[in-house]
Write a protein that holds these residues in place. Structure first.
Motif, PDB file in Angstrom:
ATOM      1  N   SER A   1      40.370  69.798  31.047  1.00 58.39           N
ATOM      2  CA  SER A   1      38.899  69.250  31.333  1.00 58.39           C
ATOM      3  C   SER A   1      38.427  69.094  29.832  1.00 58.39           C
ATOM      4  CB  SER A   1      38.100  70.243  31.974  1.00 58.39           C
ATOM      5  OG  SER A   1      38.246  71.464  31.459  1.00 58.39           O
ATOM      6  N   LEU A   2      37.238  68.340  29.607  1.00 62.04           N
ATOM      7  CA  LEU A   2      36.794  68.202  28.324  1.00 62.04           C
ATOM      8  C   LEU A   2      36.194  69.769  27.697  1.00 62.04           C
ATOM      9  CD1 LEU A   2      35.983  66.109  26.169  1.00 62.04           C
ATOM     10  CD2 LEU A   2      33.652  66.032  27.403  1.00 62.04           C
ATOM     11  N   ALA A   3      35.613  70.315  28.784  1.00 64.51           N
ATOM     12  CA  ALA A   3      35.373  71.916  28.184  1.00 64.51           C
ATOM     13  C   ALA A   3      36.362  72.642  27.603  1.00 64.51           C
ATOM     14  CB  ALA A   3      34.605  72.722  29.471  1.00 64.51           C
ATOM     15  N   THR A   4      37.482  72.578  28.435  1.00 67.83           N
ATOM     16  CA  THR A   4      38.818  73.283  27.808  1.00 67.83           C
ATOM     17  C   THR A   4      39.249  72.564  26.620  1.00 67.83           C
ATOM     18  OG1 THR A   4      39.153  73.918  30.026  1.00 67.83           O
ATOM     19  CG2 THR A   4      41.006  74.390  28.353  1.00 67.83           C
ATOM     20  N   ALA A   5      39.057  71.277  26.494  1.00 69.31           N
ATOM     21  CA  ALA A   5      39.873  70.679  25.424  1.00 69.31           C
ATOM     22  C   ALA A   5      38.923  70.993  24.152  1.00 69.31           C
ATOM     23  CB  ALA A   5      39.859  69.170  25.615  1.00 69.31           C
ATOM     24  N   ILE A   6      37.757  71.089  24.438  1.00 70.60           N
ATOM     25  CA  ILE A   6      36.717  71.394  23.227  1.00 70.60           C
ATOM     26  C   ILE A   6      37.069  72.820  22.548  1.00 70.60           C
ATOM     27  CG2 ILE A   6      34.394  71.952  22.491  1.00 70.60           C
ATOM     28  CD1 ILE A   6      33.607  69.923  24.559  1.00 70.60           C
ATOM     29  N   LYS A   7      37.180  73.746  23.508  1.00 69.72           N
ATOM     30  CA  LYS A   7      37.600  75.249  23.156  1.00 69.72           C
ATOM     31  C   LYS A   7      38.815  75.292  22.494  1.00 69.72           C
ATOM     32  CE  LYS A   7      35.240  76.758  27.375  1.00 69.72           C
ATOM     33  NZ  LYS A   7      35.524  77.315  28.666  1.00 69.72           N
ATOM     34  N   ILE A   8      39.929  74.548  22.871  1.00 70.68           N
ATOM     35  CA  ILE A   8      41.332  74.631  22.092  1.00 70.68           C
ATOM     36  C   ILE A   8      41.258  74.138  20.696  1.00 70.68           C
ATOM     37  CG2 ILE A   8      43.721  73.748  22.373  1.00 70.68           C
ATOM     38  CD1 ILE A   8      43.560  74.035  25.335  1.00 70.68           C
ATOM     39  N   VAL A   9      40.523  72.793  20.650  1.00 74.55           N
ATOM     40  CA  VAL A   9      40.415  72.430  19.511  1.00 74.55           C
ATOM     41  C   VAL A   9      39.686  73.274  18.318  1.00 74.55           C
ATOM     42  CG1 VAL A   9      39.312  70.307  18.138  1.00 74.55           C
ATOM     43  CG2 VAL A   9      40.318  69.859  20.369  1.00 74.55           C
ATOM     44  N   LYS A  10      38.605  73.550  18.920  1.00 72.77           N
ATOM     45  CA  LYS A  10      37.647  74.523  17.970  1.00 72.77           C
ATOM     46  C   LYS A  10      38.631  75.710  17.412  1.00 72.77           C
ATOM     47  CE  LYS A  10      33.036  76.125  17.389  1.00 72.77           C
ATOM     48  NZ  LYS A  10      31.598  76.143  17.806  1.00 72.77           N
ATOM     49  N   LEU A  11      39.524  76.315  18.388  1.00 70.84           N
ATOM     50  CA  LEU A  11      40.224  77.385  17.971  1.00 70.84           C
ATOM     51  C   LEU A  11      41.417  77.085  17.030  1.00 70.84           C
ATOM     52  CD1 LEU A  11      40.370  79.368  21.270  1.00 70.84           C
ATOM     53  CD2 LEU A  11      39.389  80.076  19.310  1.00 70.84           C
ATOM     54  N   CYS A  12      41.488  75.669  17.020  1.00 71.60           N
ATOM     55  CA  CYS A  12      42.561  75.377  16.079  1.00 71.60           C
ATOM     56  C   CYS A  12      42.202  74.773  14.796  1.00 71.60           C
ATOM     57  CB  CYS A  12      43.604  74.197  16.708  1.00 71.60           C
ATOM     58  SG  CYS A  12      44.652  74.587  18.087  1.00 71.60           S
ATOM     59  N   CYS A  13      41.023  74.874  14.681  1.00 68.70           N
ATOM     60  CA  CYS A  13      40.282  74.315  13.267  1.00 68.70           C
ATOM     61  C   CYS A  13      39.995  75.384  12.343  1.00 68.70           C
ATOM     62  CB  CYS A  13      38.940  73.551  13.689  1.00 68.70           C
ATOM     63  SG  CYS A  13      39.236  71.987  14.430  1.00 68.70           S
ATOM     64  N   LYS A  14      40.871  75.244  11.096  1.00 69.07           N
ATOM     65  CA  LYS A  14      40.710  75.873   9.649  1.00 69.07           C
ATOM     66  C   LYS A  14      39.869  74.820   9.064  1.00 69.07           C
ATOM     67  CE  LYS A  14      44.988  78.558   9.709  1.00 69.07           C
ATOM     68  NZ  LYS A  14      46.467  78.542   8.910  1.00 69.07           N
ATOM     69  N   PHE A  15      40.206  73.677   9.132  1.00 68.08           N
ATOM     70  CA  PHE A  15      39.360  72.841   8.335  1.00 68.08           C
ATOM     71  C   PHE A  15      38.838  71.738   9.299  1.00 68.08           C
ATOM     72  CE2 PHE A  15      43.088  74.285   5.987  1.00 68.08           C
ATOM     73  CZ  PHE A  15      42.294  74.765   4.840  1.00 68.08           C
ATOM     74  N   ARG A  16      38.549  70.438   8.771  1.00 70.07           N
ATOM     75  CA  ARG A  16      37.859  69.561   9.668  1.00 70.07           C
ATOM     76  C   ARG A  16      38.910  69.061  10.952  1.00 70.07           C
ATOM     77  NH1 ARG A  16      37.200  63.301   8.482  1.00 70.07           N
ATOM     78  NH2 ARG A  16      36.109  62.647  10.451  1.00 70.07           N
ATOM     79  N   VAL A  17      39.868  68.795  10.524  1.00 67.61           N
ATOM     80  CA  VAL A  17      40.824  68.101  11.525  1.00 67.61           C
ATOM     81  C   VAL A  17      41.742  69.529  12.052  1.00 67.61           C
ATOM     82  CG1 VAL A  17      42.962  66.785  11.861  1.00 67.61           C
ATOM     83  CG2 VAL A  17      41.171  66.040  10.461  1.00 67.61           C
ATOM     84  N   PRO A  18      41.995  69.774  13.202  1.00 63.40           N
ATOM     85  CA  PRO A  18      42.786  70.868  14.153  1.00 63.40           C
ATOM     86  C   PRO A  18      44.178  70.815  13.418  1.00 63.40           C
ATOM     87  CG  PRO A  18      42.456  69.039  15.643  1.00 63.40           C
ATOM     88  CD  PRO A  18      41.335  68.636  14.510  1.00 63.40           C
ATOM     89  N   GLU A  19      44.469  71.956  13.385  1.00 69.37           N
ATOM     90  CA  GLU A  19      45.956  72.117  12.696  1.00 69.37           C
ATOM     91  C   GLU A  19      47.188  71.488  13.409  1.00 69.37           C
ATOM     92  OE1 GLU A  19      46.670  74.160   9.566  1.00 69.37           O
ATOM     93  OE2 GLU A  19      44.590  73.394   9.619  1.00 69.37           O
ATOM     94  N   PRO A  20      47.327  71.437  14.681  1.00 72.79           N
ATOM     95  CA  PRO A  20      48.347  70.448  15.035  1.00 72.79           C
ATOM     96  C   PRO A  20      48.400  69.135  14.821  1.00 72.79           C
ATOM     97  CG  PRO A  20      47.379  71.858  16.906  1.00 72.79           C
ATOM     98  CD  PRO A  20      46.359  72.100  15.707  1.00 72.79           C
TER      99      PRO A  20
END
Length: 291
Positions: free
Chosen positions: A229-248
């Motif tokens: 879902s979009l809500a879960t996608a946002i959570k995962i991306v936010k948790l992966c961001c040290k900088f502007r672009v997510p780490e993966p």
């Protein structure tokens, strides 16, 4: 391949029968596309004002905490757009450290055709995933970030993986433009939220624009791919961001690797490495070639 030859090759892929076949495949994949959470893992508890409901929602999921998140990308040669470096990176979701990476140099036979990008790029990325699956590595990604919204859907269905579309730029769609989104973010500057839902003139929701770093006016764009879902996608991306672009997405070697090759050599990649080669094989070739 010379520049004179490329147009004729492109014309071959504009054949109405072939394009109609691709459209049929796209329609078939759309029917299989799932835009809600369908996975057997759960996110760790999140203490964040944007995600107040997270712990409550996690009760409905049974399974282990999400451990491995991947990212895929293709980078293209400036000298020869048919030569690309496909990259797969897998990170530990808790530490954001790279636990697996693989790259291959490929020569693409299908040219870029607007609306059919996935038919050019998805097979190469799928091959990297299949290669990892055959090796039965425990770090096989449980969710995958893909550079491109349509490609995320296409690849997600084919690989049967939860996928998230990530973009650094927003192309004009349904009245949405990058300048318009930036204006909305600036107008929202005093708000506690760094997320703007992307709703087109038709009323359709295409994803969100998110300021992933404090004070940044350059958002990233997030959309659902498959089985998330979009809500879960946002959570995962936010948790992966040290900088502007997510780490993966950021932790990939393709662009740097190709730049190193083409920055130190003139002309197109020589025939002996214009096939699918592993990262180590190309490095060995470079060492032999450059002394």
């Amino acid at each position: 391949m010379t520049m004179e030859q490329e147009p004729s090759t492109s014309e071959n892929y504009k054949d109405p029968q072939l394009l109609n076949k691709w459209i049929e495949i796209q329609d078939s994949l759309k029917k299989r596309l799932i835009t809600e959470d369908r996975f057997n893992w759960k996110l760790p508890p999140i203490k964040d004002q944007d995600f107040e409901e997270t712990e409550e929602n996690q009760d409905s999921y049974r399974g282990e905490i999400l451990k491995y998140v991947g990212g895929v990308d293709l980078s293209f040669s400036k000298n020869d757009p048919s030569i690309a470096c496909a990259t797969l990176v897998v990170l530990d979701f808790t530490t954001l450290e790279v636990v697996h990476e693989d790259s291959s140099i490929v020569k693409l036979s299908i040219p870029y055709i607007p609306g059919f990008l996935a038919f050019r790029e998805a097979p190469v990325l799928l091959e990297l995933l299949e290669k990892m699956k055959k090796r039965e590595l425990s770090s096989y990604p449980q969710v995958l970030m893909v550079d491109g919204f349509g490609l995320a859907c296409h690849l997600g269905v084919l690989a049967d993986l939860p996928t998230i579309g990530i973009g650094k730029n927003l192309h004009h769609v349904d009245g949405l433009t990058q300048p318009r989104v930036r204006q909305l973010l600036e107008a929202n500057g005093n708000s506690c939220s760094d997320i703007i839902t992307l709703i087109g003139d038709s009323g359709s929701t295409f994803g969100v624009a998110m300021r992933s770093t404090e004070g940044s006016m350059k958002p990233i764009f997030i959309s659902v791919g498959h089985r998330i879902s979009l809500a879960t996608a946002i959570k995962i991306v936010k948790l992966c961001c040290k900088f502007r672009v997510p780490e993966p997405t950021r932790q990939r070697l393709g662009r740097t690797f190709l730049a190193a090759i083409y920055g130190s050599m003139e002309g197109p990649l020589v025939p002996e490495v214009a096939e699918v080669l592993s990262f180590r094989e190309v490095l060995s070739w470079l060492k032999a070639k450059l002394g």
